[in-house]
Write an enzyme that holds these catalytic residues in place. Structure first.
Site, mmCIF file in Angstrom:
data_model
loop_
_atom_site.group_PDB
_atom_site.id
_atom_site.type_symbol
_atom_site.label_atom_id
_atom_site.label_comp_id
_atom_site.label_asym_id
_atom_site.label_seq_id
_atom_site.Cartn_x
_atom_site.Cartn_y
_atom_site.Cartn_z
ATOM 1 N N LYS A 82 0.831 -1.196 0.000
ATOM 2 C CA LYS A 82 0.000 0.000 0.000
ATOM 3 C C LYS A 82 0.874 1.258 0.000
ATOM 4 O O LYS A 82 1.901 1.316 0.669
ATOM 5 C CB LYS A 82 -0.904 -0.025 1.230
ATOM 6 C CG LYS A 82 -1.960 1.067 1.285
ATOM 7 C CD LYS A 82 -2.839 0.841 2.510
ATOM 8 C CE LYS A 82 -3.881 1.935 2.699
ATOM 9 N NZ LYS A 82 -4.721 1.675 3.892
ATOM 10 N N SER A 156 -9.390 2.060 2.960
ATOM 11 C CA SER A 156 -8.449 2.749 2.105
ATOM 12 C C SER A 156 -7.490 1.840 1.351
ATOM 13 O O SER A 156 -6.778 2.314 0.456
ATOM 14 C CB SER A 156 -7.661 3.756 2.953
ATOM 15 O OG SER A 156 -6.869 3.118 3.921
ATOM 16 N N SER A 180 -9.791 -0.289 7.013
ATOM 17 C CA SER A 180 -9.202 -0.107 5.688
ATOM 18 C C SER A 180 -8.659 -1.364 5.032
ATOM 19 O O SER A 180 -8.303 -1.338 3.853
ATOM 20 C CB SER A 180 -8.088 0.942 5.750
ATOM 21 O OG SER A 180 -8.618 2.216 6.007
#
Length: 455
Positions: A82, A156, A180
């Site tokens: 990420k 996210s 997330s």
């Protein structure tokens, strides 16, 4: 997978690492296959911020040159990281040019552990600006759900989820501050594990959003999720075993007053409960004592974390999205007035741990989402209050367990009438990660799910 004769795309991380260790294939070939699939699918998905094509091949060649691969549990496995987590040689974007930090000189500890296990980082995946939202889009495009390209992959860790669900990597790193990992896992039909507080090194932002954030794994199988978790936690790969007879608490109650799960999400919980009963476990209704005070504490921490991260990075608020700017400004007020209070979070943690003791339940089963994933586009330029409402209405179930610092996992259990996946969430007391994975494994065996939506 049927296509293993010609490509390693679609294979599990465990299959790939076993084949590389045995010499049945090379890390270089595996990575090349996945880079080719990324080139095909990425234009439709927008899952990656950057793809490390040549660099990844060089790293794969180095794996192949090692004399002893036996101790590399992720030998040759392509992984994605990420974009808010430092990868040496790349900027750390944080979902936004305005929030981007300089080129990292060294890997974050979780990236170091992945590489130390033999994994090859093929790229970094997209997230919403500063990781604040449950949808992943921005001025340069939206990350799309491989099962339905007009829908969000969640947030996210939306880019990581889309990449795994589309077979671009077998596993991906994510992190979870208010859902997330678990929200994108539910959107994309994946296993998504958020470990409990302190199990995996965090070291993100200011105190990891005051202790809300944990690093974890998104995968298409429970076995891959367990393997990835072991690596991130610095442990030897654990062999999951069926748990003894369990008492499973079941709750449909939303942490947000006025939000109710829709029929597919209620049905997913019923299906999971039935499967667990069929496996010999007991289920009982057990409602956590969600309160307005807990919700306010979570919100204020979320706001304050955004402000503190922006302040520490020197972020130019004129350059961020309007929704983010307002979020940060509210956070500044909350922080300066002393409203971000650790005592409130600690009280909820103690209450949550006591919940398992008082109700005599081993784990809690809840919906993963309350509604279908929202459209992929239009959030980054939308009004702050609209983004807040959209997030809370479709994904209310994850956040309380970040505030409590307890482990939680999302597991697929079927599909919605529109073809999108549907899943459930399992929450446990401290140090129950392997128990949650074992229960997820029971559901996987009893009710297998489609692993990929190739794009």
């Amino acid at each position: 997978m049927d296509n293993l004769a010609t490509t390693w795309v679609g294979a599990t991380a465990k299959q790939i690492s076993r084949a590389v260790r045995r010499g049945d294939t090379s890390a270089t070939q595996v990575v090349a296959d996945h880079l080719e699939q990324i080139a095909i699918s990425e234009p439709s998905l927008t899952a990656f911020r950057v793809v490390r094509g040549g660099e990844a091949i060089v790293e794969a060649e180095k794996v192949d040159e090692q004399e002893d691969l036996a101790n590399l549990p992720l030998a040759g496995v392509p992984v994605a990281v990420k974009e808010n987590t430092p990868v040496a040689g790349l900027p750390t974007w944080h979902g936004s040019a305005a929030a981007r930090t300089p080129v990292a000189e060294e890997d974050h500890e979780v990236v170091r552990r992945l590489r130390g296990a033999g994994a090859v980082v093929v790229g970094v995946t997209r997230m919403p600006e500063m990781g604040l939202w449950g949808t992943t889009d921005g001025p340069d495009g939206a990350t799309r759900n491989p099962w339905s390209l007009d829908r969000t992959a969640g947030g996210s860790s939306g880019g990581s989820a889309a990449a795994v669900a589309a077979g671009l990597v077998p596993i991906a790193h994510g992190n979870d501050g208010l859902g997330s990992i678990r929200i994108p896992a539910a959107c994309c039909g994946l296993v998504g594990l958020k470990p409990g507080r302190g199990v995996v090194p965090c070291d993100l932002g200011i105190d990891g959003w005051f202790g809300l954030v944990e690093h974890g794994i998104l995968a298409t199988t429970v076995g891959d999720a367990a393997l990835g978790f072991s690596v991130l936690a610095g442990r030897s790969p654990a062999k999951l075993t069926p748990p003894g007879k369990l008492r499973v608490g079941v709750s449909l109650r939303s942490p947000i007053r006025g939000v109710r799960p829709d029929e597919p999400n209620r049905g997913a919980v019923a299906t999971a409960a039935r499967l667990l009963v069929d496996a010999g476990h007991d289920t009982v209704t057990a409602e956590p004592a969600y309160s307005t005070a807990v919700g306010i504490a979570g919100l204020l921490t979320w706001f304050g974390a955004a402000y503190r991260d922006a302040e520490a990075a020197g972020t130019d608020l004129r350059a961020v999205q309007p929704r983010t700017r307002r979020h940060i400004r509210i956070g500044k007020i909350a922080w300066q007035r002393g409203w971000v209070r650790p005592a409130q979070r600690e009280a909820w943690r103690e209450q949550s741990i006591k919940f398992f003791e008082d109700r005599n339940v081993d784990v809690l089963l809840t919906p993963a989402l309350a509604a279908t994933p929202p459209p992929a586009d239009g959030h980054a330029n939308g009004r702050w209050h609209r983004n807040m409402l959209d997030n809370m209405r479709y994904a209310p179930y994850a956040a309380p367990w970040n505030v409590a610092g307890l482990p939680a996992i999302v597991v697929p259990v079927g599909s919605r009438p529109d073809g999108l996946p549907v899943g459930v969430q399992l929450v446990g007391p401290p140090d129950s990660e392997l128990l949650l994975l074992s229960i997820a494994g029971l559901l996987e065996v009893a009710n297998p799910w489609p692993r990929h939506a190739f794009v």
